[in-house]
Design a protein around this motif. Structure first.
Motif, PDB file in Angstrom:
ATOM      1  N   THR A  31       0.845  -1.207   0.000  1.00  0.00           N
ATOM      2  CA  THR A  31       0.000   0.000   0.000  1.00  0.00           C
ATOM      3  C   THR A  31       0.879   1.255   0.000  1.00  0.00           C
ATOM      4  O   THR A  31       0.541   2.250  -0.637  1.00  0.00           O
ATOM      5  N   ASP A  57       2.027   9.758   9.677  1.00  0.00           N
ATOM      6  CA  ASP A  57       0.718   9.305  10.156  1.00  0.00           C
ATOM      7  C   ASP A  57       0.059   8.380   9.144  1.00  0.00           C
ATOM      8  O   ASP A  57       0.498   8.303   7.996  1.00  0.00           O
ATOM      9  N   GLY A  85       2.175  -4.028   4.376  1.00  0.00           N
ATOM     10  CA  GLY A  85       1.811  -2.695   4.891  1.00  0.00           C
ATOM     11  C   GLY A  85       0.304  -2.506   5.014  1.00  0.00           C
ATOM     12  O   GLY A  85      -0.167  -1.405   5.267  1.00  0.00           O
ATOM     13  N   GLN A  92      -9.176  -1.749   9.438  1.00  0.00           N
ATOM     14  CA  GLN A  92      -8.680  -2.256   8.141  1.00  0.00           C
ATOM     15  C   GLN A  92      -8.703  -3.783   8.129  1.00  0.00           C
ATOM     16  O   GLN A  92      -9.062  -4.408   7.122  1.00  0.00           O
TER      17      GLN A  92
END
Ligand code: AMP
Length: 220
Positions: A31, A57, A85, A92
């Motif tokens: 990602t 972040d 990642g 998620q």
């Protein structure tokens, strides 16, 4: 083979994933790489993601989930994939469960790459990447053959903005607070495999292959 690579920044997820991708003939979905590509191309996604990335972040979950959902439906994922990642937060991970259910596929394993903080700092401060092909180098452990030029395409390998020391510290704090809880999440599902990753990437890749072949759930 459908895998997740979990671990702090600097654990070697990208480097080792490139080797496992070759060994199993599966897709490597990073990602971070997809986001960096969008930043480079100046897409609306890239413009939105850039400020989060520069600060170390996380980019908001809904954006990332949508991006991964469409990527997983591309043809090269049909034989399997490595998610590198992603997921990085519990929402998620839950969204991924829903996506995989919809696609009628299951994860084979979640590989946790374990490294100590000192190794992380050494690796990230020395990391250089090729802006053209994404090859990863390290000025101490794995330098490009000629000066700072990429072995594959001859571009100058550069330091990522977010590998600067103060951003690295923020990324590590974010990992501990938001991503580390996923270790328990996947332990409870019984699919977590821990691999000692403070060693060369060939050794780590080999340990992962052995662990996947043997169904071993402890330290490789
Ligand atoms: P990486 O290359 O995986 O270290 O990712 C670089 C940066 O991209 C991270 O510090 C985040 O800002 C962003 N990023 C990558 N993957 C994710 C994700 N799954 N969720 C949120 N942000 C992400």
């Amino acid at each position: 083979m459908r895998l997740i690579f979990l671990g702090p920044p600097g654990a070697g997820k990208g480097t080792v994933a490139a080797k496992i991708k070759e060994a199993y003939g599966i897709a490597h979905i990073s990602t971070g790489d997809i986001l960096r590509e969008n930043v480079k191309r100046g897409t609306s996604l890239g413009k939105l993601a850039e400020r989060y990335m520069q600060a170390g972040d996380l980019v908001p979950d809904d954006i990332i989930v949508e991006m991964v959902e469409s990527r997983l439906q591309e043809p090269d994922c049909s034989e399997g994939f490595i998610l590198d990642g992603f997921p990085r937060t519990l929402p998620q991970a839950e969204a991924l469960d829903r996506i995989l259910k919809k696609l009628k596929v299951k994860l084979d394993a979640v590989i946790l790459l374990e490294v100590d903080d000192e190794t992380i700092v050494k690796r990230l401060s020395g990391r250089r990447v090729c802006p053209k092909c994404g090859a990863i180098y390290n000025v101490s452990f794995n330098p490009p053959k000629a000066d700072s030029l990429c072995d594959h395409c001859g571009e100058m390998a550069i330091q990522r903005n977010d590998d600067k020391e103060e951003v690295v510290r923020q990324r590590l704090a974010v990992y501990r607070e938001r991503t580390a809880p996923l270790i328990d999440y996947y332990l409870r599902k019984g699919i977590l495999k821990k691999v000692e990753a403070a060693r060369g990437s060939d050794e780590v890749a080999h340990a992962i292959e052995e662990s996947l072949a043997g169904g071993y759930h402890g330290h490789a």
